[in-house]
Design a protein around this motif. Structure first.
Motif, short mmCIF file in Angstrom:
data_model
loop_
_atom_site.label_atom_id
_atom_site.label_comp_id
_atom_site.label_asym_id
_atom_site.label_seq_id
_atom_site.Cartn_x
_atom_site.Cartn_y
_atom_site.Cartn_z
N LEU A 27 1.00 -1.12 -0.03
CA LEU A 27 -0.09 -0.15 -0.01
C LEU A 27 0.86 1.23 0.00
CD1 LEU A 27 -2.74 1.03 0.36
CD2 LEU A 27 -2.57 1.27 2.62
N VAL A 28 0.54 2.14 -1.12
CA VAL A 28 1.41 3.23 -0.99
C VAL A 28 0.63 4.46 0.05
CG1 VAL A 28 2.22 5.41 -2.24
CG2 VAL A 28 2.17 2.89 -3.40
N GLY A 29 -0.49 4.55 -0.26
CA GLY A 29 -1.57 5.47 0.63
C GLY A 29 -2.82 5.51 0.35
N THR A 30 -3.67 5.82 1.15
CA THR A 30 -5.32 5.70 0.97
C THR A 30 -5.78 7.26 1.16
OG1 THR A 30 -5.68 5.25 3.43
CG2 THR A 30 -5.26 3.57 1.74
N PHE A 31 -6.96 7.27 0.71
CA PHE A 31 -7.94 8.37 0.91
C PHE A 31 -9.31 7.99 1.45
CE2 PHE A 31 -11.00 11.56 -0.48
CZ PHE A 31 -10.49 12.69 0.10
N LYS A 32 -9.73 8.48 2.53
CA LYS A 32 -11.12 8.04 2.87
C LYS A 32 -12.10 9.26 3.04
CE LYS A 32 -9.86 5.87 6.84
NZ LYS A 32 -9.88 4.80 7.61
N MET A 33 -13.35 9.20 2.59
CA MET A 33 -14.33 10.14 2.73
C MET A 33 -15.85 9.13 2.71
SD MET A 33 -15.14 12.82 -0.21
CE MET A 33 -14.23 14.21 0.56
N ASP A 34 -16.64 9.80 3.43
CA ASP A 34 -17.98 9.10 3.33
C ASP A 34 -18.82 9.61 2.19
OD1 ASP A 34 -18.87 11.48 4.53
OD2 ASP A 34 -19.58 10.73 6.49
N VAL A 35 -19.80 8.97 2.10
CA VAL A 35 -20.58 9.23 0.57
C VAL A 35 -21.46 10.56 1.00
CG1 VAL A 35 -22.57 8.41 -0.93
CG2 VAL A 35 -20.78 6.82 -0.26
#
Length: 1997
Positions: free
Chosen positions: A341-349
């Motif tokens: 894994l390089v990186g993630t981004f999270k956000m809710d709908v």
């Protein structure tokens, strides 16, 4: 001592003789005067009333005086009320006035009161009274008083004397009455509350003659500005806010838990700056549990994907919005490895959905590593995310060519207001303990255990699970405990501010098989934090949260389990949980921080009992006054009602005493434990203190039949009561604050509804009502600020309580001030915007009022029968909570409320949930036991209490178990049921057979059934005799119970089907009142009918309730007998109530029928249309053969009908189509109801208006380039701004400008200015137009922003009382800032604004118009004279609001209507050429069949919904028109979601048979059938006949050849002549000098034209075309003609209704076959990419970092080689040879790379066609930005080569190379935006030095080398002429580089290289060593030979 003294002197102008009494109220404390006996005209009271007051007098406080007719026997009757605001008194200290009263209908009456008021504060701050400050108020006959309201709102402090030194002379004092319905600043004579407003018949205008009043007002006030008048609430009937009743909720169905369709589309465009060396990145898109991956891109840190993913969901909104969208980049993933894994981004709908347009477009998501929170950004992904619910349409910003490679920082994927640098934070959720859990296990096992072990266990094993941002944490499991104690905390690490809004906390029961939820609570972070400047981080508690869910009894299969998971409205209390939330921002630099973001669980210390507040005993009282409308399905078993609060009062399945508790008690711990809250004293056990026991349910009672659907309970005069004692932490303050806000919000909402109602009914002066609303809002806000700030130091106040209070007070204060400001700006023209602002206030208030920390649980009312729970109602405890302060009391506390019980859970969805289970008239009171003395005060008077039998002596305070009413009033209810409209279609015919059932108290009656209609006119009076109501007459008059009207559809078999329900309040007449105006007879009004949450029509009716006195019914107004012999005993609505009718004529244009579907499997053959309105109608002629010709032979027919004069009461007009079958049978095909005829009312043309003025000729001002001119006018100039823009430049000037610009940019090789005509094609025109479209949109945005800014300045100016101009110097700074912002936005990566400007001036390409929507929406659906009415059949669907009516459409009727009052003025009929047969439909064409050539141009499709598994589609176009179908299957475009079709199709058609064109996009499949992606339908007939002339768009210029050729077979001059002839206007007259005159307008234009051979000749076409382009300016007949255009149509798929599946850009031309044939179709085939060859020569490198260590010597060196490729063609990468052993980082190569590629100039993209994989059927075309990547590597023999650095050049704009290696630096990359850029496509040849860069471990760029390269671009033809070789090969070889020797491979010349390596560095060492070796050798030889030699010598041998 402070005091307020009121001297009541006289009351004058009384009517009639009698005794009077006055009541004076201040601060809720009333004083009564003495009785003034036998007064006739004047009552002299002459009394002083004195209120000692402890707190300062607030300017918002009220004084109320009520005058009553005094009666010894009956209750006193109110004559009138006078209310005033004491602001003036607070300032002046003294006031004397005479003022008229208002009666209870808010009507001003003649009676007036004369008072004097004095107020003396302690400090004497009030101004001294000066005489002459008020004029004598002239005694006006009508008592019309006018006030000037400025001073009320000038916002001065309460002691400032007169505001701003403005003396109030010449104006009249200001008062306001607040309370029930007020005209605050201007009492308008006889205006009645809207209740009466609706009631005015046609004889009286709907609003009093306002002009009249205004004149009178102005006469009185001298200079009263009518723009300051405001009206306070005129409360409508259903919203009657009264003292004893609260209003019922009309909407029944819970809207939450129902699943809906959602589609989430995500486009991953590219990634940049990924951290890591030479990676192979893949992007994973994850929503909830669905994952999708992009393809892998090899060895690049900035991959370009442009892949589109779509996720479809069918879930409830709450579940959808809580799902997490997660984007992650994974490096080197393949089948075997999962990759790193390089990186993630999270956000809710939910965050995406709350964005404007529900989408993020072209934004960059920042990646972070959850495993290492100390690291920074891991790279960026550019993507689009859109969430579409049903019915949302998403406007995509138009994307033609993505030149906008915007800078990353300004376009981050974050909602507004969130900073780009987000920090890591820890979210601590602490779980302390829970109480009152239900049992979650069967008792059988427990009993077995008990028998063996002898121990009683609690039957639940709870633990708490917390979910946030896709992570879960759990506490430990507390085995068998109803009151578990955890004391644990769950810690999440997440970026702050968070993009995930809700934390889900769930108590679960641990079980061996599967764990189930006991209850769920969501914590919304927005509600527990505030992001303002004075905001606070999320914090909550420690506080108890209540959890609700299914009923508490345990069953194995719980049908309502969803409720426990938080879906839908809980129907029972489940448990309460003590928790707290805190957030800590991490300092990621500190060393001891844990770098992983895993969820942690630790224990925390216990918190004290008192931390959550002091325990108080609460008392809940309820009385059931009526229980009616009980559903008969329940059966006639006895019924009881149970009320519970928490577990108190719940007898069946309430309390589970904890076994551990009991043990503790046995151990001698006798005292009551504070904690044992949830104890339940059943009926018989009394509490220890001898106080009362709770009675929580009513006695069982058998229901009695009301009618065939409903029962009622015979309570009559004996009303059962319940009461419950319970113990809760005292957190009332929270509820009080939220009650205050709720009340302000309710009032605001009601006011806004009033304003909307005024809009809807088009009454005068909505702005006055809005001013009143805003005034009430500002008063409410200031009242909140004074009240909310007390009890601040109560126990159990949490941080959130304190912070929330602060922020609420700030917000409310600000809101009050804004409301005051906006109020001053409400003008007639701005009212719509201001209403929007007020609506924002409303949302804000509702948001603030929602208290996140619960205290007292909600109250549930259950109806039980047969020991089963049947139906329930849930009432928030705050609504019934009592407070001493009125504003803080709940809105239903101590009031009678109509409560409708509903079925629990999913049963409540759909039809089952709409039938009322029971209707209760319920009185509730909840408060602290200490304050309980007032709990009966709100009940209707006239009862006696009945106590429980076994109450001991001396307990007089015991609440009653029932109330007996000894006062009974008898009434007659008259329900005037006139008609209903737009009802819901309940039968399969698409109609209903409606009847109405009216319920009042325990009575019900029905109207007759009218068959087959959606708009029944019953015209029926229902009389209810002997209606008994209990209570005092006067109170009933104030607050009658509500009437429920239900509409049903009668079915021949089975039960009638429910259509909808509405509520009404009757108008009441007591027996001593006169039946006459103004209140009687009542007027009809519209009531909205609801079906669930959706509207289902309107009912027009009136209701009156007449008291029957001693004389019996004889005294009532007489009823007219039934006059209708046919209708039998049905009474019609009496004359005074039914509307006044006039004679109208309705003309119907019958054109034809289209697309009729089969009826009962048979085709429609001989249809006819029947038109009906108000019982009259007309039939069309019969169509003899629908297949051959579906048009009618007779076009116009008419009929006359009597309609109400009031247009709002017009009945609907019904259109029905029947099919005439054999044997005289008629079958209904479909029907349509035109609910409003208003748009068809004919208004004669106004001869006086300017377009009829034929006085002189008007010269129309034209501009050479209208599009650009319009653009420039958007730039607004202020005196202070620096910009100077010439608006209308002449050509010469602009040429000069261009030359100037050229001079400016000397250094640049000049671009070709005029594009060569021959290279221009249709696409040039298209792309130029799209640029214009974008610019127009931008300019509109800018203009809007500017306007808003201007308005803000004005507001600021008004509050500061400065003229806006004084503000401008300050303001202009703002403007400059915003301009800077804009300009920085405009500087697209490297474009200077200058070059953008130049581009615009440069291209003089003719443009067309690109509409980013359908053409119809731009031109009113082309219904200018021919309307299309959809015909419906079949039941209406119910699943959602706009149920899919499309499925019910069975055809379309084309025609039109025209209605006008008879007789018509003669002018119309006298006009020349008036054809009486055609009536108002003059000059319409014939409807005979006509043959047409239809030419469909399909340009391209965008954002298609993927149809294949690989997330792509293979689209092709199919066109259907009538029977002909064109499939373009063989030309499908492989694997493309944005295909460019570029095709035209010709189809011949005959209107009217073939007029619906369907353009579909299908997905080609190798096997199986092709799938439909989406289709769009175009009605060609309406376009063909429209006066907008949509047959062939009119281009902006006329030319005969090349790309802009004229397409229409008719030349402009012919079209113009024809239009003039048809419109009967004079012209065209062509004059000399390029002029043409049409009607009285003169146009100018050029007159010569170039033909194919370049010869000029004279023509009139340009002139004619100019007129056509400005046709809308021609008087009377002018309208905008459809220009040459491309329209964008949404593609829809019938399987996924309402959700766009992509968009199609296209246009249609139509040519009648009877005219000359059109030329060939324009060629719009997609541009073929041009073949280029890019030759890159790598000359040298320098300063490349050295990677290898030498084996022998440890010296640093590198074996350098350079690799290069064009993006997207990694497999064609090319390497130079290796420069071995470079010690300085210098490398010499002289090596040539050759990259051939195909390039699309217009789109700036390289086109690559390649197979995606070995299994692919065909090649896929990709379009990729042209980017050259060069990398420098270190070659290794035995291990992988090392990557050293890279540079990527965008060939369209890259920084110019440095002249020397020295000048080449990292800045060239860092400041790329600011440096001038070049394009290889313009320069063709470039040479220079460029830097290589890589990222170090801290993610910073470092320079790793420099390369000298030469880029040379040649076209394919040039490349053939002068070929070159790869590397250093022939042809045109490069010379060998001059490299030092070592660089030769060491195994080729080992000696040489050894000599070099060793001798070069170590020669002295070697020489020394050699010398030493020789020495040693000699020594050795010496030693060796010495002994022998010695012996020899010695022995002498």
């Amino acid at each position: 001592m402070m005091a307020l003294v009121v001297h009541l002197k006289t009351v004058a102008h009384l009517r009639g003789k009698g005794d009077k009494i006055a009541k004076v109220t201040f601060r809720g404390l009333p004083f009564y005067s003495r009785v003034a006996e036998n007064c006739e005209e004047v009552a002299h009271f002459n009394e002083l009333f004195r209120w000692p007051i402890a707190s300062r007098l607030d300017g918002n406080e009220m004084l109320e005086i009520q005058v009553y007719n005094y009666s010894k026997v009956f209750s006193n009757r109110l004559v009138g009320t006078f209310c005033m605001v004491l602001q003036k008194v607070a300032e002046e200290g003294h006031l004397e006035l005479t003022e008229t009263l208002i009666d209870d209908n808010n009507t001003s009456i003649k009676t007036s009161v004369n008072i004097e008021i004095r107020y003396q504060p302690m400090d004497g701050t009030v101004g001294v009274w000066r005489d002459g400050e008020f004029l004598d108020v002239p005694d006006d006959r009508d008592g019309v008083f006018t006030f000037e309201t400025d001073s009320l709102l000038s916002g001065q402090s309460h002691g400032s004397g007169t505001s701003h030194g403005r003396s109030l002379q010449g104006s009249i004092p200001t008062f306001r009455k607040a309370g029930k319905g007020v005209f605050s600043a201007m009492k308008l004579g006889k205006i009645k509350s809207s209740k009466d407003d609706h009631r005015k018949g046609a004889d009286e205008p709907a609003v009093l003659d306002m002009e009249d009043l205004d004149r009178k007002a102005i006469r009185l006030a001298g200079t009263l500005d009518p723009d300051t008048i405001s009206l306070a609430s005129v409360t409508a009937v259903t919203t009657n806010v009264s003292n004893k009743r609260s209003k019922p909720d009309i909407k029944m169905e819970p809207s939450s838990g129902r699943p809906v369709d959602y589609q989430i589309s995500i486009t991953v465009i590219e990634a940049r700056q990924l951290i890591g060396l030479n990676m192979d990145p893949v992007v994973c898109v994850e929503i909830g549990d669905d994952k999708k991956y992009t393809s892998m891109k090899e060895s690049t840190n900035c991959p370009y994907y442009n892949e589109y993913f779509v996720f479809d969901f069918h879930v409830p909104p709450d579940v959808m919005f809580d799902k997490i969208i997660k984007l992650s980049v994974i490096h080197s993933k393949n089948l075997l490895r999962s990759g790193t894994l390089v990186g993630t981004f999270k956000m809710d709908v939910g965050t995406v959905y709350s964005q404007p347009e529900h989408q993020f477009y072209h934004k960059w998501a920042i990646l972070s590593d959850p495993e290492d929170i100390t690291a920074g950004c891991k790279g960026y992904i550019k993507c689009d995310i859109a969430v579409v619910g049903k019915g949302d349409n998403i406007k995509t910003p138009h994307k033609a060519n993505e030149t906008e490679e915007d800078e990353i920082e300004g376009n981050l994927l974050l909602p507004e207001g969130i900073p780009a640098e987000r920090q890591w934070a820890r979210f601590y959720v602490k779980i302390y303990r829970a109480e009152g859990l239900p049992k979650m296990n069967t008792s059988i096992m427990a009993n077995v255990k008990k028998a063996f072990i002898g121990e009683n266990r609690d039957l639940v094993d709870p633990y708490v699970q917390v979910q946030y941002a896709g992570q879960k944490g759990k506490t430990s499991v507390q085995k068998s405990s109803y009151e578990p104690i955890w004391n644990e905390q769950i810690v999440f690490a997440e970026l702050f501010p968070p993009l995930c809004k809700r934390i889900k906390v769930q108590i679960r029961d641990s079980d061996k098989v599967n764990d189930v939820a006991i209850g769920t609570h969501f914590i919304d972070l927005r509600k527990i934090s505030n992001d303002g400047d004075k905001g606070f981080l999320p914090t909550l508690g420690p506080a108890w949260v209540n959890m609700y869910g299914s009923t508490r009894q345990y069953t194995l299969m719980d049908e309502h389990q969803d409720l426990n998971d938080g879906l839908g409205e809980g129907v029972s209390f489940r448990a309460r949980l003590l928790l707290s939330v805190a957030v800590e921002i991490l300092d990621t630099t500190s060393p001891e921080i844990i770098s992983s973001s895993e969820v942690q669980v630790d224990s925390v210390s216990n918190i004290s009992e008192s931390a959550t507040g002091k325990m108080e005993e609460f008392f809940l009282f309820g009385s059931f006054l009526e229980a009616t409308m009980i559903d008969r399905k329940i059966g006639d078993k006895p019924i009881t009602f149970e009320i519970t609060i928490g577990n108190y009062g719940n007898q069946i399945d309430g309390v589970n005493k904890s076994s551990s508790r009991k043990k503790k008690k046995k151990d001698g711990d006798d005292e009551e434990d504070e904690d044992e809250l949830i104890q339940n004293s059943s009926e018989d056990e009394a509490d220890e203190d001898g106080d009362l026991a709770s009675v929580s349910s009513t006695p069982f009672m058998r229901p009695v039949i009301t009618d065939r659907n409903y029962f009622h309970l015979p309570y009559f005069d004996k009303k059962p009561c319940v009461y419950i004692k319970s113990w809760w932490q005292d957190q009332r303050r929270r509820l009080y604050n939220s009650n205050m806000m709720d009340k302000i919000a309710d009032k605001l909402e009601e006011g806004l509804n009033d304003v909307q109602e005024i809009f809807k009914t088009e009454k005068a002066f909505p702005e006055r009502r809005l001013r009143g609303v805003l005034e009430e809002l500002s008063i409410g806000c200031s009242r909140f600020v004074t009240l909310a700030n007390k009890d601040v130091n109560l126990a159990g106040r949490t941080k959130l309580d304190r912070e929330r209070l602060k922020s609420c007070m700030r917000e409310m204060d600000g809101m009050g001030q804004q409301a005051r400001q906006i109020r001053t700006q409400v003008k007639k023209n701005t009212i719509k915007d201001k209403v929007k602002l007020a609506q924002n206030f409303l949302q804000r208030l509702r948001f603030l009022a929602d208290e996140p920390q619960h205290s007292i649980p909600d109250v549930f009312i259950w109806m039980m029968s047969n020991n089963k729970r049947i139906a329930y109602a849930r009432i928030p405890s705050k609504d019934i909570l009592y407070s001493i302060v009125d504003e803080e009391t709940g809105k239903d506390c101590g009031k009678v409320k109509a409560v409708f019980l509903k079925l629990p859970g999913k049963k409540g969805f759909g039809p089952a949930g709409w039938t009322v289970q029971a209707k209760l008239e319920l009185y509730l009171w909840l408060g602290i036991n200490k304050q309980r003395k007032d709990f009966l005060t709100g009940l209707p008077n006239g009862f006696e209490e009945v106590k429980a039998v076994n109450t001991g002596p001396g307990l007089h305070s015991v609440p009653p178990v029932s109330l007996v009413y000894n006062m009974k009033q008898v009434f007659q209810l008259r329900a005037h049921m006139y008609q209903a409209r737009s009802l819901f279609a309940a039968d399969s015919s698409g109609l209903s057979d409606p009847f109405a059932r009216v319920f009042f108290s325990t009575h019900s009656q029905v109207t007759e059934v009218l068959s087959e209609t959606l708009c029944p006119t019953w015209d029926q009076l229902l009389v209810f005799d002997d209606v008994e109501l209990f209570g005092e007459a006067s109170e009933l008059r104030e607050d009658p119970p509500i009437i429920v009207v239900e509409l049903y559809d009668q079915d021949t078999v089975g039960k009638a089907e429910f259509i909808g329900r509405t509520f009404a309040k009757p108008t009441i007449k007591m027996c001593d009142e006169h039946y006459g105006p103004p209140r009687f007879p009542p007027q009809l009004e519209y009531y909205q009918i609801f079906r669930g949450n959706c509207t289902a029509g309107e009912l027009l009716a009136a209701f009156e309730l007449l008291q029957v006195g001693q004389g019996g019914r004889a005294d009532l107004p007489p009823l007219e007998g039934s006059t209708d012999s046919e209708r039998g005993p049905i009474l019609p609505v009496p004359l005074g109530i039914r509307p006044v009718l006039s004679r109208y004529r309705i003309e119907v244009l019958f054109w034809g029928l289209r697309d009729l579907k089969r009826v009962n499997l048979a085709q429609v053959d001989r249809p006819r249309v029947d038109i009906e309105c108000a019982g009259r109608g007309v039939q069309s002629t019969l169509i003899q053969n629908y297949k051959k010709n579906p048009n009618f032979s007779t076009l116009v027919k008419w009929f006359e009908v009597d309609l109400p004069e009031n247009e709002l009461l017009h009945p609907p007009l019904n259109i029905r189509v029947v099919d005439c079958r054999a044997f005289g049978r008629y079958i209904l095909v479909g029907s349509h109801a035109v609910s409003s005829l208003r748009r068809f009312i004919y208004s004669p043309p106004d001869k006086t208006s300017n377009n009829w003025a034929s006085a002189g000729d008007i010269i129309v001002n034209l501009d050479a380039d209208p599009t650009i001119r319009k653009m420039d006018t958007f730039v607004k100039l202020d005196a202070t701004s620096d910009a100077v823009v010439k608006v209308d430049m002449t050509e010469e000037e602009s040429d000069k400008e261009k030359k100037k610009k050229k001079k400016k940019k000397k250094g640049v090789v000049e671009e070709d200015d005029e594009p060569d005509e021959s290279v221009l094609d249709w696409w040039s025109k298209y792309f130029a137009s799209i640029e214009t479209l974008k610019e127009t949109l931008k300019a509109q945005e800018a203009a809007q922003a500017e306007a808003e800014e201007r308005e803000d300045l004005e507001i600021a100016a008004e509050t500061a009382d400065i003229k806006p101009d004084d503000l401008l110097p300050k303001g202009s700074k703002m403007k400059e800032k915003s301009k800077e912002k804009k300009s920085s936005r405009d500087k697209k990566k490297g474009h200077t604004a200058d070059s953008a400007e130049k581009q615009r001036v440069k291209s003089k390409v003719d443009e067309l118009v690109v509409y980013n929507k359908e053409l119809e929406s731009e031109f009113g659906d082309f219904e200018d004279w021919l309307h299309t009415f959809n015909l419906y059949r079949g039941k209406a669907g119910d699943d959602d609001e706009h149920a899919l009516d499309d499925d019910r459409i069975v055809g379309r009727f084309k025609g039109s209507l025209c209605m006008y009052k008879l007789p018509l003025s003669e002018e119309v009929t006298r006009e020349a050429g008036f054809d009486p047969n055609m009536g108002m439909f003059q000059s319409i064409p014939h409807n005979d069949p006509i043959s047409v050539l239809v030419r469909v141009y399909v340009v391209r499709a965008t954002e298609l919904h993927p149809a294949d598994i690989n997330g792509k589609a293979d689209p092709y176009v199919v066109i259907k028109l009538g029977k002909s179908e064109v499939k373009d299957k063989e030309n499908y475009i492989s694997k493309q979601l944005n295909p460019v079709f570029g095709k035209s199709f010709d189809i011949e058609a005959t209107f009217p048979m073939e007029s619906m064109l369907t353009v579909s996009v299908y997905d080609w499949d190798l096997v199986g059938t092709d799938d439909l992606i989406g289709e769009t339908k175009i009605d060609l007939e309406n376009r063909f006949y429209s006066k907008f002339r949509a047959t062939c768009g009119i281009s902006s210029n006329y030319s005969l050849h090349r790309y802009n050729v004229w397409r229409d077979p008719m030349k402009p001059s012919q079209i113009l002549a024809r239009l003039c002839k048809e419109g009967k206007i004079d012209g065209p007259h062509y004059g000399p000098g390029g002029k043409v005159k049409v009607a009285n307008r003169i146009f100018t234009g050029p007159t010569d034209i170039e033909d194919e051979n370049g010869l000029k000749r004279q023509t009139e076409e340009h002139l004619a075309l100019t007129v056509l382009n400005h046709w809308e300016e021609i008087p009377r007949v002018g309208c905008k003609l459809v220009p040459e255009h491309v329209e964008t149509r949404p593609l829809l798929n019938p399987d996924k209704p309402g959700i766009e599946q992509g968009r199609l850009e296209m246009w249609v031309d139509m040519f009648p076959m009877d005219m000359s044939a059109p030329g060939p179709a324009i060629d719009i085939s997609p541009r073929k990419p041009k073949r280029y060859e890019l030759r890159v020569i790598i000359w040298n490198t320098d300063e490349v970092i050295l990677e290898d260590d030498d084996y022998f010597t440890g010296e640093k060196s590198s074996d350098i080689f350079v690799r290069g490729w064009l993006k997207g063609q990694q497999e064609d990468k090319q390497d130079t040879d290796v420069h071995y052993h470079s010690l300085t980082g210098e490398g010499n190569f002289n090596w040539r790379f050759v990259f051939p590629f195909d390039y699309l100039m217009a789109e700036e993209k390289i086109v690559i066609s390649k197979k995606e994989s070995m299994f692919s059927w065909d090649e896929t075309e990709y379009k990729i930005p042209p980017r050259l990547t060069m990398q420098v590597w270190d070659a290794d023999h035995f291990s992988a080569d090392d990557f050293l650095g890279a540079i990527e050049l965008d060939l369209n704009r890259f920084p110019r190379g440095a002249k020397t290696a020295k000048q080449c630096s990292l800045e060239m990359i860092r400041n790329e935006q600011d440096l001038p850029t070049i394009s290889i496509f313009k320069q063709k040849r470039v040479k220079g030095w460029w830097p290589f860069v890589a990222r170090d471990e801290n993610d910073d760029m470092e320079l790793t080398g420099k390369v000298e390269a030469e880029l040379h671009l040649v076209t394919a033809e040039e490349a053939e002429k002068s070929p070159v070789g790869l590397g250093r090969n022939e042809p045109d070889p490069l010379e060998k580089p001059n490299r030092p020797d070592t660089s030769l491979m060491w195994f080729l010349g080992p000696l040489k290289s050894i000599r070099y390596f060793i001798w070069h560095n170590y020669r002295w060492l070697i020489l020394k060593a050699l010398g030493l070796v020789l020495l040693l050798l000699m020594l050795g030889l010496f030693l060796y030979s010495f002994p022998g030699y010695l012996v020899k010598k010695m022995l002498g041998a």
